[in-house]
Design an enzyme around this catalytic site. Structure first.
Site, PDB file in Angstrom:
ATOM      1  N   ARG A 233       0.856  -1.180   0.000  1.00  8.56           N
ATOM      2  CA  ARG A 233       0.000   0.000   0.000  1.00  8.56           C
ATOM      3  C   ARG A 233       0.891   1.229   0.000  1.00  8.56           C
ATOM      4  O   ARG A 233       1.898   1.277   0.728  1.00  8.56           O
ATOM      5  CB  ARG A 233      -0.909   0.030   1.234  1.00  8.56           C
ATOM      6  CG  ARG A 233      -2.108  -0.912   1.174  1.00  8.56           C
ATOM      7  CD  ARG A 233      -3.141  -0.457   0.136  1.00  8.56           C
ATOM      8  NE  ARG A 233      -4.331  -1.287   0.096  1.00  8.56           N
ATOM      9  CZ  ARG A 233      -4.499  -2.349  -0.706  1.00  8.56           C
ATOM     10  NH1 ARG A 233      -3.546  -2.690  -1.546  1.00  8.56           N
ATOM     11  NH2 ARG A 233      -5.630  -3.024  -0.681  1.00  8.56           N
TER      12      ARG A 233
ATOM     13  N   GLU B 167      -2.829   8.125  -4.302  1.00  9.37           N
ATOM     14  CA  GLU B 167      -3.131   7.206  -5.390  1.00  9.37           C
ATOM     15  C   GLU B 167      -4.496   7.560  -5.972  1.00  9.37           C
ATOM     16  O   GLU B 167      -5.443   7.673  -5.197  1.00  9.37           O
ATOM     17  CB  GLU B 167      -3.135   5.779  -4.828  1.00  9.37           C
ATOM     18  CG  GLU B 167      -3.032   4.743  -5.905  1.00  9.37           C
ATOM     19  CD  GLU B 167      -2.804   3.348  -5.349  1.00  9.37           C
ATOM     20  OE1 GLU B 167      -1.872   3.143  -4.558  1.00  9.37           O
ATOM     21  OE2 GLU B 167      -3.598   2.475  -5.711  1.00  9.37           O
TER      22      GLU B 167
ATOM     23  N   HIS C 222      -1.113   0.400  -9.832  1.00  6.24           N
ATOM     24  CA  HIS C 222      -1.767  -0.560  -8.912  1.00  6.24           C
ATOM     25  C   HIS C 222      -2.354  -1.753  -9.688  1.00  6.24           C
ATOM     26  O   HIS C 222      -3.562  -1.959  -9.707  1.00  6.24           O
ATOM     27  CB  HIS C 222      -2.851   0.135  -8.074  1.00  6.24           C
ATOM     28  CG  HIS C 222      -3.141  -0.586  -6.784  1.00  6.24           C
ATOM     29  ND1 HIS C 222      -3.572   0.057  -5.654  1.00  6.24           N
ATOM     30  CD2 HIS C 222      -3.065  -1.900  -6.457  1.00  6.24           C
ATOM     31  CE1 HIS C 222      -3.747  -0.832  -4.681  1.00  6.24           C
ATOM     32  NE2 HIS C 222      -3.454  -2.036  -5.142  1.00  6.24           N
TER      33      HIS C 222
END
Ligand code: GLV
Length: 330
Positions: free
Chosen positions: A241, A270, A289
């Site tokens: 993360r 993000e 991602h």
């Protein structure tokens, strides 16, 4: 049951229909746009009636949202990580929360190795140079990268994904260090992995890869102090993360060459805005991602999320529940 009596489920994003066949005839659905970055306003009127919520990791499920959904009986997150969900608030309302572990382990470990190799061998830069006419001849001293064999990989977090990375890295002849609760001795010796504390892992590793969930303890755990401990040629890989790494410190580390490079599948914020200075760093590889983004894995994640959702609607235990305490006797 007549269709109008089926429970209402909010799917926060539209997904390929063939991933959702398990839901047919079991619930009514309202669906948000595929590219929603937060809970879409068009879904707001349905919260009052919704009994199920099928969401992605980009959707914040917090007290505010739960308050507007008084009939909610299950939250199903199509992800293994669930830091987007206020689990305590769900538990307080006795709402089970589902996630999708296991099915994405191999895909995420594969991407970790892909990033590690790409950064070690400067693949993005070499590919760009070839396309843009800088491949003049076979160049003995051009595009020199790092070996994997014989070097040390530090794995921060030895859960399912960390272990799958360890297996792959062992195949590349890497030595393995890890931080986490100790593995059983037979697994440690099978992998040839040694458990150490984080500072030692950072000092000794040529590559460091992060596989911890985002929690209050892991948020920001890689900051200036930790980056300065790493070897000047070391490469940091993050497929966990974004907020586990302090972005400003990482940028400084890359700009000032405290470390050799970074390869990031996840960032903070993000998505990373297109003008973010990290993109300007030649020693930083960034992908959007995509750790679990294989056709098979994403379909299996959706199916598992459907199974969790249906179990919740039918009052059965979720096959993968992150707050099983909701099933304890009141
Ligand atoms: C992806 O990041 C996931 O948590 O499944």
């Amino acid at each position: 049951m007549a269709a109008e009596n089926l429970p209402l489920v909010i799917l926060t994003h539209s997904l390929p229909a063939e991933w959702l066949t398990k839901l047919e005839g079991k619930c009514r659905t309202v669906v948000g746009p595929w590219d929603a970055t937060h809970f879409d306003a068009s879904l707001e009127p349905y919260l009052a009636e919704a009994e199920g919520l099928f969401c992605l990791l980009t959707i914040k499920v917090d007290e505010e949202l739960l308050k507007r959904a008084p009939k909610l009986r299950v939250v199903s997150n199509m992800a293994v990580g669930y830091d987007n969900i206020d689990v305590a608030a769900c538990t307080a309302r006795r709402i089970p929360v589902g996630n999708t572990p296991g099915v994405l382990t191999a895909a995420t470990a594969d991407l970790t190795m892909a990033l590690l190799l790409a950064a070690a061998r400067q693949i993005p830069q070499a590919s760009k140079d070839a396309r843009e006419g800088r491949w003049i001849t076979w160049s003995p001293a051009g595009w020199l990268g790092a070996d994997l064999e014989g070097t040390t990989l530090g794995i921060v977090g030895m859960g399912k994904i960390g272990r799958a990375v360890a297996q792959r890295a062992k195949g590349f002849g890497m030595k393995l260090l890890y931080t986490d609760i100790p593995l059983p001795p037979e697994i440690e010796s099978e992998l040839g992995a040694k458990r150490v504390e984080l500072p030692e892992l950072l000092r000794e590793s040529d590559f460091v890869t992060l596989h911890v969930p985002l929690t209050p303890e892991t948020r920001g755990m890689i900051g200036e102090e930790q980056l300065r401990m790493m070897k000047p040629h070391a490469i940091l890989v993050n497929t966990a993360r974004g907020p586990v790494v302090q972005t400003a410190a990482l940028l400084k580390a890359l700009q000032q060459n405290w470390i050799g490079g970074a390869a990031l599948d996840v960032t903070d914020p993000e998505p990373l805005p297109p003008d973010h200075p990290l993109y300007a760093q030649p020693n930083c590889l960034i992908v959007p991602h995509i750790g679990s983004a294989t056709r098979n894995t994403r379909r299996r994640m959706a199916e598992l999320a459907c199974e969790n959702l249906l179990a919740g609607l039918e009052g059965r235990h979720l096959p993968n529940c992150v707050n099983p305490e909701v099933y304890a006797e009141a």
